[in-house]
Design a protein around this motif. Structure first.
Motif, PDB file in Angstrom:
ATOM      1  N   MET A   1      32.057  46.448  23.518  1.00 44.37           N
ATOM      2  CA  MET A   1      32.951  46.680  24.411  1.00 44.37           C
ATOM      3  C   MET A   1      32.499  46.344  25.855  1.00 44.37           C
ATOM      4  SD  MET A   1      35.600  49.991  24.755  1.00 44.37           S
ATOM      5  CE  MET A   1      34.753  51.122  25.638  1.00 44.37           C
ATOM      6  N   LYS A   2      33.181  45.853  26.786  1.00 42.40           N
ATOM      7  CA  LYS A   2      32.662  45.811  28.032  1.00 42.40           C
ATOM      8  C   LYS A   2      33.391  46.469  28.633  1.00 42.40           C
ATOM      9  CE  LYS A   2      32.684  42.365  31.896  1.00 42.40           C
ATOM     10  NZ  LYS A   2      33.142  41.065  32.176  1.00 42.40           N
ATOM     11  N   LEU A   3      32.664  47.289  29.772  1.00 40.73           N
ATOM     12  CA  LEU A   3      33.179  48.255  30.781  1.00 40.73           C
ATOM     13  C   LEU A   3      33.163  47.784  32.057  1.00 40.73           C
ATOM     14  CD1 LEU A   3      34.058  51.340  31.153  1.00 40.73           C
ATOM     15  CD2 LEU A   3      31.500  51.743  31.600  1.00 40.73           C
ATOM     16  N   THR A   4      34.331  47.874  32.709  1.00 44.84           N
ATOM     17  CA  THR A   4      34.675  47.313  33.795  1.00 44.84           C
ATOM     18  C   THR A   4      34.843  48.575  35.049  1.00 44.84           C
ATOM     19  OG1 THR A   4      35.918  45.257  33.219  1.00 44.84           O
ATOM     20  CG2 THR A   4      36.032  45.849  35.494  1.00 44.84           C
ATOM     21  N   VAL A   5      33.853  48.448  35.763  1.00 41.96           N
ATOM     22  CA  VAL A   5      34.102  49.550  36.945  1.00 41.96           C
ATOM     23  C   VAL A   5      34.848  49.057  37.908  1.00 41.96           C
ATOM     24  CG1 VAL A   5      32.680  50.780  38.639  1.00 41.96           C
ATOM     25  CG2 VAL A   5      31.695  50.408  36.335  1.00 41.96           C
ATOM     26  N   ILE A   6      35.950  49.802  38.453  1.00 43.23           N
ATOM     27  CA  ILE A   6      36.882  49.549  39.406  1.00 43.23           C
ATOM     28  C   ILE A   6      36.513  50.357  40.593  1.00 43.23           C
ATOM     29  CG2 ILE A   6      39.325  49.338  40.024  1.00 43.23           C
ATOM     30  CD1 ILE A   6      39.930  48.801  37.194  1.00 43.23           C
ATOM     31  N   ARG A   7      36.409  49.652  41.642  1.00 43.30           N
ATOM     32  CA  ARG A   7      36.183  50.240  42.871  1.00 43.30           C
ATOM     33  C   ARG A   7      37.037  49.998  44.111  1.00 43.30           C
ATOM     34  NH1 ARG A   7      30.378  48.839  41.519  1.00 43.30           N
ATOM     35  NH2 ARG A   7      29.314  50.529  40.760  1.00 43.30           N
ATOM     36  N   VAL A   9      41.081  48.690  44.719  1.00 40.03           N
ATOM     37  CA  VAL A   9      42.607  48.287  44.391  1.00 40.03           C
ATOM     38  C   VAL A   9      43.415  47.857  45.407  1.00 40.03           C
ATOM     39  CG1 VAL A   9      42.119  49.629  42.353  1.00 40.03           C
ATOM     40  CG2 VAL A   9      43.278  50.932  44.265  1.00 40.03           C
ATOM     41  N   MET A  10      44.661  47.349  44.981  1.00 41.27           N
ATOM     42  CA  MET A  10      45.654  47.028  45.800  1.00 41.27           C
ATOM     43  C   MET A  10      46.884  47.347  44.921  1.00 41.27           C
ATOM     44  SD  MET A  10      46.838  43.827  47.939  1.00 41.27           S
ATOM     45  CE  MET A  10      45.882  43.895  49.345  1.00 41.27           C
ATOM     46  N   PHE A  11      47.729  48.319  45.452  1.00 38.76           N
ATOM     47  CA  PHE A  11      49.085  48.583  44.990  1.00 38.76           C
ATOM     48  C   PHE A  11      50.202  47.771  45.454  1.00 38.76           C
ATOM     49  CE2 PHE A  11      47.649  53.184  45.291  1.00 38.76           C
ATOM     50  CZ  PHE A  11      46.966  53.024  44.329  1.00 38.76           C
ATOM     51  N   GLY A  46      43.088  48.568  49.221  1.00 31.57           N
ATOM     52  CA  GLY A  46      43.181  47.712  50.306  1.00 31.57           C
ATOM     53  C   GLY A  46      44.819  47.505  50.361  1.00 31.57           C
ATOM     54  N   SER A  47      45.015  46.986  51.483  1.00 35.69           N
ATOM     55  CA  SER A  47      46.404  46.944  51.675  1.00 35.69           C
ATOM     56  C   SER A  47      46.889  45.617  52.568  1.00 35.69           C
ATOM     57  CB  SER A  47      47.385  48.144  52.213  1.00 35.69           C
ATOM     58  OG  SER A  47      48.815  47.906  52.039  1.00 35.69           O
ATOM     59  N   ALA A  48      48.024  45.291  52.676  1.00 38.50           N
ATOM     60  CA  ALA A  48      48.429  44.013  53.579  1.00 38.50           C
ATOM     61  C   ALA A  48      49.892  44.359  54.094  1.00 38.50           C
ATOM     62  CB  ALA A  48      48.569  42.956  52.981  1.00 38.50           C
ATOM     63  N   ARG A 113      37.970  40.058  46.960  1.00 39.43           N
ATOM     64  CA  ARG A 113      37.280  40.338  45.846  1.00 39.43           C
ATOM     65  C   ARG A 113      37.730  41.791  45.485  1.00 39.43           C
ATOM     66  NH1 ARG A 113      34.183  36.417  44.416  1.00 39.43           N
ATOM     67  NH2 ARG A 113      33.164  35.173  45.872  1.00 39.43           N
ATOM     68  N   ILE A 114      39.067  41.982  45.669  1.00 38.72           N
ATOM     69  CA  ILE A 114      39.653  43.384  45.207  1.00 38.72           C
ATOM     70  C   ILE A 114      39.467  43.472  43.736  1.00 38.72           C
ATOM     71  CG2 ILE A 114      41.876  45.012  45.006  1.00 38.72           C
ATOM     72  CD1 ILE A 114      40.551  44.751  47.647  1.00 38.72           C
ATOM     73  N   ASP A 115      39.195  44.420  43.037  1.00 38.98           N
ATOM     74  CA  ASP A 115      38.918  44.620  41.735  1.00 38.98           C
ATOM     75  C   ASP A 115      40.315  44.503  40.863  1.00 38.98           C
ATOM     76  OD1 ASP A 115      36.130  44.811  41.944  1.00 38.98           O
ATOM     77  OD2 ASP A 115      36.156  46.843  42.275  1.00 38.98           O
ATOM     78  N   ALA A 116      41.252  45.116  41.283  1.00 43.22           N
ATOM     79  CA  ALA A 116      42.548  44.984  40.476  1.00 43.22           C
ATOM     80  C   ALA A 116      43.664  45.427  41.550  1.00 43.22           C
ATOM     81  CB  ALA A 116      42.470  46.633  39.517  1.00 43.22           C
TER      82      ALA A 116
END
Length: 142
Positions: A1-7, A9-11, A46-48, A113-116
């Motif tokens: 299983m690969k663990l991805t660290v999310i630091r 995000v953008m909604f 992050g936002s725009a 390079r936003i993680d998610a």
């Protein structure tokens, strides 16, 4: 299983809307908890400007004020939409049937390079075709 660290995000606008008003308790709780992670400093948001515009243009007048207040109170890094991001968004639009604002959000995430990108928009953003197409275009364009 690969663990991805999310630091980071953008909604998209659906997360704010579901956090305030959703018939689906799971969607409401998940959206609210995502916002809490940002408020607690666990992830960076992050936002725009395009997201704020979507919130102010909501047809749901009963929650418009709350949406804007929620968006404005959250600590975020404002990211700009420059010519490089517009160009990448245009490439997405050549291959995907989606609103321009959605293509811009994906491009902002990709270039910064936003993680998610967190969204309830299954039609345009969170489906396998979009993910595969965006990955291919991003790989082709560095």
């Amino acid at each position: 299983m690969k663990l991805t660290v999310i630091r980071s995000v953008m909604f998209d606008s659906t997360v704010y809307g579901k956090a305030l008003e959703s018939d689906d308790e799971k969607e409401r709780d998940y959206s609210y908890n995502c916002i809490k992670l940002v408020e607690q400093g666990i992830v960076t948001l992050g936002s725009a400007r395009e997201i704020f515009k979507e919130l102010t243009d909501t047809p749901v007048e009963s929650i418009k004020g709350e949406l804007i207040e929620l968006y404005q109170k959250i600590n975020k890094i404002e990211l700009t939409v420059d010519d490089e991001i517009k160009s990448l968004a245009s490439k997405y639009l050549e291959k995907l049937d989606m609103p321009r604002v959605d293509a811009l959000l994906i491009a902002v995430c990709s270039k910064n390079r936003i993680d998610a990108l967190i969204s309830w928009n299954r039609r345009h953003l969170t489906n396998e075709q979009t993910k595969k197409t965006v990955k291919r275009i991003n790989d082709e364009n560095g």
